[in-house]
Design a protein around this motif. Structure first.
Motif, PDB file in Angstrom:
ATOM      1  N   MET A 181      28.268  43.758  37.249  1.00 21.62           N
ATOM      2  CA  MET A 181      29.938  43.653  36.757  1.00 21.62           C
ATOM      3  C   MET A 181      30.410  44.539  36.176  1.00 21.62           C
ATOM      4  O   MET A 181      29.635  44.504  34.904  1.00 21.62           O
ATOM      5  CB  MET A 181      29.568  41.890  36.217  1.00 21.62           C
ATOM      6  N   ASP A 182      30.955  45.137  36.668  1.00 23.37           N
ATOM      7  CA  ASP A 182      32.103  45.858  35.671  1.00 23.37           C
ATOM      8  C   ASP A 182      32.667  45.270  34.602  1.00 23.37           C
ATOM      9  O   ASP A 182      33.107  43.895  35.376  1.00 23.37           O
ATOM     10  CB  ASP A 182      32.228  47.334  35.931  1.00 23.37           C
ATOM     11  N   SER A 183      33.301  45.986  33.282  1.00 22.83           N
ATOM     12  CA  SER A 183      34.165  45.316  32.934  1.00 22.83           C
ATOM     13  C   SER A 183      35.550  45.003  32.992  1.00 22.83           C
ATOM     14  O   SER A 183      36.081  44.180  32.754  1.00 22.83           O
ATOM     15  CB  SER A 183      34.495  46.823  31.542  1.00 22.83           C
ATOM     16  N   GLY A 184      36.267  45.992  33.942  1.00 23.41           N
ATOM     17  CA  GLY A 184      37.433  46.207  34.688  1.00 23.41           C
ATOM     18  C   GLY A 184      37.427  44.754  35.529  1.00 23.41           C
ATOM     19  O   GLY A 184      38.530  43.777  35.722  1.00 23.41           O
ATOM     20  N   PHE A 185      35.821  44.040  36.263  1.00 29.03           N
ATOM     21  CA  PHE A 185      36.382  42.697  37.254  1.00 29.03           C
ATOM     22  C   PHE A 185      35.887  41.102  35.658  1.00 29.03           C
ATOM     23  O   PHE A 185      36.824  40.665  35.507  1.00 29.03           O
ATOM     24  CB  PHE A 185      35.079  42.718  38.078  1.00 29.03           C
ATOM     25  N   LEU A 186      35.509  41.325  34.428  1.00 34.40           N
ATOM     26  CA  LEU A 186      35.399  40.624  33.713  1.00 34.40           C
ATOM     27  C   LEU A 186      37.380  40.367  32.731  1.00 34.40           C
ATOM     28  O   LEU A 186      37.505  39.412  32.946  1.00 34.40           O
ATOM     29  CB  LEU A 186      35.093  41.283  32.473  1.00 34.40           C
ATOM     30  N   ILE A 187      37.646  41.353  33.143  1.00 34.50           N
ATOM     31  CA  ILE A 187      38.922  41.806  32.496  1.00 34.50           C
ATOM     32  C   ILE A 187      39.573  40.443  33.702  1.00 34.50           C
ATOM     33  O   ILE A 187      40.857  39.992  33.067  1.00 34.50           O
ATOM     34  CB  ILE A 187      40.127  42.771  31.813  1.00 34.50           C
ATOM     35  N   ASP A 188      39.469  41.314  34.654  1.00 44.56           N
ATOM     36  CA  ASP A 188      41.123  40.053  35.675  1.00 44.56           C
ATOM     37  C   ASP A 188      40.443  38.750  35.196  1.00 44.56           C
ATOM     38  O   ASP A 188      41.079  38.063  35.694  1.00 44.56           O
ATOM     39  CB  ASP A 188      40.667  40.947  36.490  1.00 44.56           C
ATOM     40  N   LEU A 189      39.058  38.495  35.750  1.00 47.67           N
ATOM     41  CA  LEU A 189      38.953  37.377  35.645  1.00 47.67           C
ATOM     42  C   LEU A 189      39.013  36.869  34.654  1.00 47.67           C
ATOM     43  O   LEU A 189      39.736  35.137  34.598  1.00 47.67           O
ATOM     44  CB  LEU A 189      36.806  37.119  35.197  1.00 47.67           C
ATOM     45  N   VAL A 190      39.508  37.133  33.340  1.00 45.83           N
ATOM     46  CA  VAL A 190      39.780  36.326  32.124  1.00 45.83           C
ATOM     47  C   VAL A 190      41.638  36.583  32.006  1.00 45.83           C
ATOM     48  O   VAL A 190      42.172  35.096  31.828  1.00 45.83           O
ATOM     49  CB  VAL A 190      39.599  36.884  30.757  1.00 45.83           C
ATOM     50  N   LEU A 191      41.986  37.398  32.815  1.00 43.55           N
ATOM     51  CA  LEU A 191      43.561  37.639  32.897  1.00 43.55           C
ATOM     52  C   LEU A 191      43.712  36.625  33.914  1.00 43.55           C
ATOM     53  O   LEU A 191      44.796  35.659  33.850  1.00 43.55           O
ATOM     54  CB  LEU A 191      43.913  39.023  33.736  1.00 43.55           C
ATOM     55  N   ALA A 192      42.901  36.120  35.098  1.00 44.77           N
ATOM     56  CA  ALA A 192      43.665  35.081  36.428  1.00 44.77           C
ATOM     57  C   ALA A 192      43.403  33.808  35.299  1.00 44.77           C
ATOM     58  O   ALA A 192      44.239  33.124  35.187  1.00 44.77           O
ATOM     59  CB  ALA A 192      42.256  35.390  37.278  1.00 44.77           C
ATOM     60  N   ALA A 193      41.795  33.876  34.699  1.00 51.07           N
ATOM     61  CA  ALA A 193      42.092  32.114  34.010  1.00 51.07           C
ATOM     62  C   ALA A 193      43.324  32.162  33.585  1.00 51.07           C
ATOM     63  O   ALA A 193      43.367  30.803  32.572  1.00 51.07           O
ATOM     64  CB  ALA A 193      40.595  32.170  33.686  1.00 51.07           C
ATOM     65  N   GLY A 194      43.453  33.056  32.118  1.00 53.66           N
ATOM     66  CA  GLY A 194      43.952  32.171  31.047  1.00 53.66           C
ATOM     67  C   GLY A 194      45.523  32.462  31.657  1.00 53.66           C
ATOM     68  O   GLY A 194      46.434  31.228  31.000  1.00 53.66           O
TER      69      GLY A 194
END
Lengths: 99, 234
Positions: free
Chosen positions: A1-14
């Motif tokens: 899982m790359d970091s860009g996807f993780l950032i997107d996931l956190v943003l969407a949840a936020g």
């Protein structure tokens, strides 16, 4: 899982959490501050989507000016209510609903 | 006008049915979006092909101010309607919007920040031809500077005055007049001559920026409670 996807996931949840919190907040001032935070987070989302034009507009209008307008409206509600509240002690919160 | 809704909660069964219906609708919509495959390519290729004739290098500005300028004209018109709706009555006596603040930190900060904001706003307007930016972003920034200035209470904007009304209408006026003027040369409303397109777009955007900023400051000013009424309460 790359970091860009993780950032997107956190943003969407936020974004979802902030939207929910600003809707359920019973204190008007808290709701406004949460709404401004939501606007700033949505700005980051627009940047991640590559829509920098929309991001600038969201930051300036969505988060900045809408926040200022909401706060001005909140202060107006508060200053109209204060004479009534002074007798019963009064509180500094935005309060919930105005009847 | 507003009533507390706490005492009038819907029955539990109805609430469950409503949330199930909303969840199902959301799931169906998401499924449709995912299953319908990749989005259509849109008009990006056409815009890129015609970009050289638009007078600007930024495709967003080219679409907003040249290819689809009629939409932008109507947006500016909507802003003018908003301004007219919130405008103070003519000849109303000017009241201090806020008591002048003695907060030296606020005044010092604003003295530093407002000139910077004005320069950044002008930069955003100019850079809109090459990179993300443009009239709406620049106008919103300038309006932010206007709001900052007005919260000190040292200055206030009098939108009942005639020059202020002219500023509010400037964007729509410039836009319409330019569109009609280029029609004299090219024969089509909003068809800019290719050689002059860049300058015309910057000209329209500059006028629109000023009107947008003035409209937004007017909106803020119409919400601020007058200081005198606040103090006269019992």
């Amino acid at each position: 899982m790359d970091s860009g996807f993780l950032i997107d996931l956190v943003l969407a949840a936020g974004v979802l959490i902030l939207a929910w919190l600003s809707l359920v907040a019973t204190n008007l001032f808290k709701a406004i501050v949460l709404f401004i935070s939501l606007g700033l987070l949505v700005t980051v989302v627009w940047v991640r989507l590559g829509a920098v034009d929309v991001a600038i507009a969201e930051a300036a209008i969505g988060a900045g000016l809408t926040g200022a307008l909401l706060l001005a409206a909140w202060r107006r509600l508060w200053s109209q209510r204060r004479p009534v509240r002074d007798a019963s002690g009064g509180d500094d919160s935005g309060g919930d609903n105005v009847s | 006008m507003f009533h507390k809704l706490d005492g009038a909660k819907l029955p539990l069964g109805l609430r469950l049915i409503c949330s199930a219906a909303i969840a199902a609708l959301t799931a169906v919509l998401i499924a449709i979006v995912i299953l319908s495959g990749p989005a259509a390519p849109g008009l990006q290729a056409e815009v890129a092909a015609q970009l050289a004739r638009s007078g600007v290098d930024n495709p967003v500005t080219a679409v907003l101010l040249n290819f689809r300028s009629y939409d932008t004209l109507l947006e500016v018109a909507v802003l003018l309607v908003v301004a007219v709706a919130t405008m103070p009555a003519p000849g109303r006596r000017l009241r201090p919007a806020l008591a002048p603040t003695g907060d030296m930190v606020l005044i010092g900060l604003i003295d530093l920040v407002v000139p910077v904001v004005v320069v950044v706003g002008a930069y955003l307007l100019w850079v809109g031809a090459y990179a993300p930016g443009g009239a709406f972003q620049a106008g919103a920034l300038l309006a932010g500077a206007g709001v900052l200035v007005s919260i000190t209470g040292r200055f206030q904007f009098s939108f009942g005055a005639l020059p202020a009304r002219a500023i509010l209408a400037l964007g729509l006026l410039t836009f319409t007049v330019t569109a009609a003027a280029v029609a004299l040369q090219t024969g089509v409303f909003f068809q800019y001559p290719t050689a002059a397109a860049g300058v015309l777009i910057l000209f329209i955007e500059a006028a629109a920026t000023i009107s947008i900023a003035a409209t937004l400051v007017l909106l803020y000013g119409s919400l601020v409670p007058p200081a005198r009424e606040q103090e006269s309460g019992p």
